[in-house]
Design an enzyme around this catalytic site. Structure first.
Site, PDB file in Angstrom:
ATOM      1  N   TYR A 162       0.830  -1.213   0.000  1.00 33.15           N
ATOM      2  CA  TYR A 162       0.000   0.000   0.000  1.00 33.15           C
ATOM      3  C   TYR A 162       0.862   1.261   0.000  1.00 33.15           C
ATOM      4  O   TYR A 162       0.892   2.026  -0.946  1.00 33.15           O
ATOM      5  CB  TYR A 162      -0.920   0.001   1.222  1.00 33.15           C
ATOM      6  CG  TYR A 162      -2.253  -0.667   1.018  1.00 33.15           C
ATOM      7  CD1 TYR A 162      -2.416  -1.682   0.086  1.00 33.15           C
ATOM      8  CD2 TYR A 162      -3.355  -0.299   1.771  1.00 33.15           C
ATOM      9  CE1 TYR A 162      -3.634  -2.295  -0.087  1.00 33.15           C
ATOM     10  CE2 TYR A 162      -4.578  -0.905   1.603  1.00 33.15           C
ATOM     11  CZ  TYR A 162      -4.722  -1.905   0.672  1.00 33.15           C
ATOM     12  OH  TYR A 162      -5.929  -2.510   0.501  1.00 33.15           O
ATOM     13  N   SER A 163       1.607   1.479   1.100  1.00 30.50           N
ATOM     14  CA  SER A 163       2.333   2.731   1.282  1.00 30.50           C
ATOM     15  C   SER A 163       3.431   2.906   0.234  1.00 30.50           C
ATOM     16  O   SER A 163       4.056   1.942  -0.202  1.00 30.50           O
ATOM     17  CB  SER A 163       2.953   2.787   2.677  1.00 30.50           C
ATOM     18  OG  SER A 163       1.950   2.835   3.667  1.00 30.50           O
ATOM     19  N   GLU A 196      -7.355  -3.652   8.669  1.00 27.03           N
ATOM     20  CA  GLU A 196      -6.053  -3.409   9.303  1.00 27.03           C
ATOM     21  C   GLU A 196      -6.226  -2.615  10.583  1.00 27.03           C
ATOM     22  O   GLU A 196      -5.618  -2.924  11.610  1.00 27.03           O
ATOM     23  CB  GLU A 196      -5.139  -2.656   8.335  1.00 27.03           C
ATOM     24  CG  GLU A 196      -3.753  -2.398   8.922  1.00 27.03           C
ATOM     25  CD  GLU A 196      -2.845  -1.648   7.965  1.00 27.03           C
ATOM     26  OE1 GLU A 196      -1.622  -1.792   8.097  1.00 27.03           O
ATOM     27  OE2 GLU A 196      -3.362  -0.912   7.106  1.00 27.03           O
ATOM     28  N   SER A 204      -1.286   7.332  10.220  1.00 30.17           N
ATOM     29  CA  SER A 204      -0.881   7.959  11.479  1.00 30.17           C
ATOM     30  C   SER A 204      -2.094   8.468  12.240  1.00 30.17           C
ATOM     31  O   SER A 204      -3.125   8.817  11.653  1.00 30.17           O
ATOM     32  CB  SER A 204       0.088   9.107  11.211  1.00 30.17           C
ATOM     33  OG  SER A 204      -0.597  10.205  10.650  1.00 30.17           O
TER      34      SER A 204
END
Length: 762
Positions: free
Chosen positions: A505-506, A621, A746
């Site tokens: 993903y990131s 998640e 975050s």
């Protein structure tokens, strides 16, 4: 009731009807009419009280023989939540829960039926008196009221304070004799009884009762001394549950009023709802409201499902501790968000603040109830400790005890998939590897609470393995969005451990802002050609497959034109570079994709519709990151370190530990509530971010306390033996929790999401 997430909770039809009728009833209530009764008797509004009696609410805990309706606790909690939301001063809790509770437990039909019937119909105003005067510094524990036998009756001497209904016609008085604690009916005009009036901070007039040889005849014995203490404790616990609901209603309503105020109040040329600092504060307050709501609902379920007094005591005190602390935190913060206007008499928030101050202290404040719940659990009263485990769970516990290798017990760090592969295979052979999967896909089909119970068993052995993303994230997604062929091909291999998955993903410029990803996938014939880079990919160097997001339509808007692909990690063009983290482990990786060819059949769902699935996986998640097992494991370590330092009974350590344990209990209730919603087909939206924030930050607070408790030993790069086979590396545990508030999006970004999508602040 101002419910932030009404789509999550599936209440019974009875509860919904009660909640809706109460909400409609109190919609016409106003703070002005409440202010008019402050400091006066009666403290409630007689016309409103008469209507509440006619609604049948005074009989919600009474049975049909006494003209009651015997509602479930689930329904009763919604009723009292609406009372709290309206700041209604009417004495429903004192009457329908406390007084009716004692009368209904009387072995005498004259009280259990006739006297109770009069109370339900509003023919008699009755209050419970049991609290001795407050103890001052250096003053011995007050005895309250004593009962001395005299002929066929008893004579009462002593004093009781904090009786919320100073104008009651009858008092049900708790008095102690050599045979125990009896409950006696005393008229307000009884000879020898003196009633003094004292005003609470919220304007409710309470009574202080002084008994000077007040006689109670045999017919006035509501509950004999042999049964009185147990009956009173049971009734007070029901009161704690109802009071928790009222505090919940108050804090939810004040947050609602504050959010409305933030949207309209302008400073520096714009609404203050657009200031990020205030948005983040509001998001945290919403998290506290939701955590308290979860604790109250969990307690109501315990009361509806069992008559076990110990389990009820623990549940009631946990709910009351959460509500007492939460209401004060939320409402005082809302005063700050309102600014100076909230400190004026004209602002309604002040009425709620004073009410919360009174109700938070009544029936035990947050600290009292935290300590009470902890003491009961420590004595073996908590579920799973004071009763035998369910048969299926005892079978698993015994098998794990016999088969779990020593090296898997209390490892210094989380062990990776490959390190625990043999254990995975053993669990799969027993059919226990996928607790949350439906049985039709090879899972155990556990309920959310059963899954938490299973993880509690695992925690007793110190099992600490890395999150298996195939089990927790991809598997559930394929069950919902995958083709039958994809399900047949991949799900069995996830269960067997033949295939381990990582998440792509990131990206370097698309972390929390995932929709900005730039990895591309161009369709050429029957293949996608993928180019780009993924980062922070957990255990990519151990993975067989990756599920990734790639942009398949570069002309589409940010959150459109994205597709969800399944990629074999052995495909030419993939390069994996592990990243060493602060603990020295290689948990994360950078993954480079250079003209990687992926078969079109590995597209999950529709082309360019991957964002929908991305959100589903992100929700999964955040649910898994929000799992209480991380915080519970750290709490277990904190307890062991405290015991090894001789701090187990030290007041400061106990206060810290019990406060953190209460946070974990609230977290567990929130997790079970959200997971239950998913299992029942209800969709979670932005609110799942609440769970991720609270879980990660609770975990960090616990390891902060662990590091401080460990002292200089906690600063060594070494394990410490602290008992029960636990070898603890405090420094690594502290470091291990640091990224919890970063990964999965975050916490700062999660607060932005909550502000925009749940609280509607902009």
């Amino acid at each position: 009731m101002n419910h932030l997430t009404p789509h999550i909770d599936a209440f019974s039809e009875e509860a919904l009807l009660v909640g809706e009728s109460a909400r409609a009833f109190f919609a016409s209530s106003d703070i002005k009419s409440i202010r008019a009764r402050l400091g006066r008797l009666p403290s409630h509004r007689p016309p409103v009280w008469r209507q509440m009696i006619e609604m049948g609410w005074t009989g919600w805990r009474a049975d049909a023989a006494a003209q009651g309706c015997a509602l479930s606790f689930e329904a009763g909690v919604l009723l009292h939540e609406e009372i709290g939301a309206a700041a209604a001063p009417e004495p429903l809790l004192q009457t329908a829960v406390l007084a009716a509770g004692l009368l209904g437990r009387s072995p005498s039909p004259a009280h259990a039926v006739e006297e109770l019937r009069r109370l339900v119909l509003g023919e008699r105003c009755c209050a419970v008196a049991w609290q001795p005067p407050a103890r001052g510094a250096g003053v011995a524990e007050p005895r309250g009221v004593t009962a001395r036998r005299q002929g066929d009756g008893v004579v009462l001497r002593g004093a009781l304070h904090f009786v919320p209904m100073a104008d009651a016609e009858l008092f049900l008085v708790a008095a102690r004799c050599e045979r125990g604690l009896g409950i006696y009916r005393i008229r307000r005009d009884a000879p020898g009884l003196t009633i003094a009036e004292v005003e609470r901070i919220d304007g409710i007039v309470c009574a202080e009762l002084a008994f000077e040889d007040v006689r109670a005849e045999a017919a006035d014995t509501v509950i004999p001394p042999e049964q009185g203490a147990a009956a009173l404790e049971e009734v007070l616990d029901e009161g704690r549950l109802a009071l928790s609901a009222e505090l919940l209603g108050a804090m939810a309503e004040v947050l609602h009023l504050t959010l409305d105020y933030m949207r309209t109040r302008k400073q520096f040329g714009r609404a203050i709802s657009g200031f990020q600092a205030l948005q983040h504060r509001a998001a945290d307050l919403a998290g506290q409201v939701e955590a308290t709501r979860s604790a109250v609902q969990a307690a109501a379920r315990v009361f509806d499902q069992t008559a076990d007094p110990v389990r009820r005591r623990i549940a009631a005190s946990r709910a009351k501790a959460s509500a007492s602390a939460g209401a004060i935190e939320v409402i005082t913060a809302c005063v700050q968000l309102h600014g100076g206007i909230a400190y004026t008499e004209e602002c309604d928030v002040g009425v709620y603040l004073k009410r919360a101050m009174a109700l938070a202290a009544w029936l035990g404040d947050a600290r009292f109830n935290r300590d009470r719940a902890a003491a009961l659990a420590a004595r073996g009263g908590d579920e799973g400790a004071h009763t035998a485990l369910p048969g299926w769970l005892e079978e698993i516990r015994a098998w794990v005890d016999e088969n779990l290798p020593r090296e898997y017990r209390y490892p210094a760090r989380r062990m990776s998939w490959r390190e625990t592969h043999a254990w995975h295979q053993k669990l799969n052979a027993k059919g226990w590897v996928a607790p949350a999967w439906p049985r039709e896909f090879g899972g155990m089909g556990l309920t959310p609470y059963e899954e938490v119970q299973l993880h509690d068993v695992y925690e007793t052995f110190g099992i600490n393995t890395f999150q298996n993303m195939g089990l927790t994230m991809l598997g559930p997604l394929l069950q919902r969005y995958g083709t039958p062929e994809q399900q047949r091909k991949y799900l069995p291999r996830i269960l067997s451990g033949e295939t381990y998955w990582c998440q792509g993903y990131s990206e370097p410029e698309a972390g929390s802002d995932l929709a900005s990803l730039r990895t591309s996938a161009v369709l050429e014939g029957d293949e996608f050609v993928v180019n780009g880079q993924k980062i922070w990919t957990s255990l990519a160097h151990e993975a067989d497959m990756m599920f990734l997001l790639a942009r398949t339509d570069p002309a589409a808007k940010k959150q459109q034109g994205i597709s969800f692909l399944l990629v074999d990690m052995k495909t030419p063009g993939i390069a994996v570079n592990p990243i060493v983290n602060l603990t020295g482990a290689k948990d994360f990786c950078s993954v480079f994709l250079d003209n990687v060819r992926v078969p079109r059949e590995n597209l999950v769902g529709e082309l360019n519709q991957g964002w929908t699935m991305a959100k589903s996986v992100l929700g999964s998640e955040r649910i898994m990151i929000g799992h209480p097992r991380f915080a519970k494991s750290a709490l277990h370590m904190l307890r062991q370190v405290g015991a090894s330092r001789g701090l187990a009974e030290e007041p400061v350590f106990l206060h810290i530990y019990r406060g953190l344990a209460a946070e974990v209990a609230d977290l567990e209730a929130l997790y079970v509530r959200y997971l239950d919603a998913l299992r029942n087909g209800r969709q979670l939206g932005a609110e799942v971010s609440l769970l991720k924030i609270r879980s990660s930050e609770t975990w960090q607070r616990i390891v902060d306390a662990l590091r401080e408790t460990a002292g200089e030993q906690g600063a060594l790069n070494a394990r410490e033996a602290v008992g029960d086979g636990l070898g603890l590396h405090s420094a690594v545990q502290f470091l291990h929790a640091r990224p919890a508030t970063i990964y999965g999006g975050s916490n700062e970004i999660q607060r932005n999401i909550l502000a925009a999508h749940l609280l509607k602040l902009s």
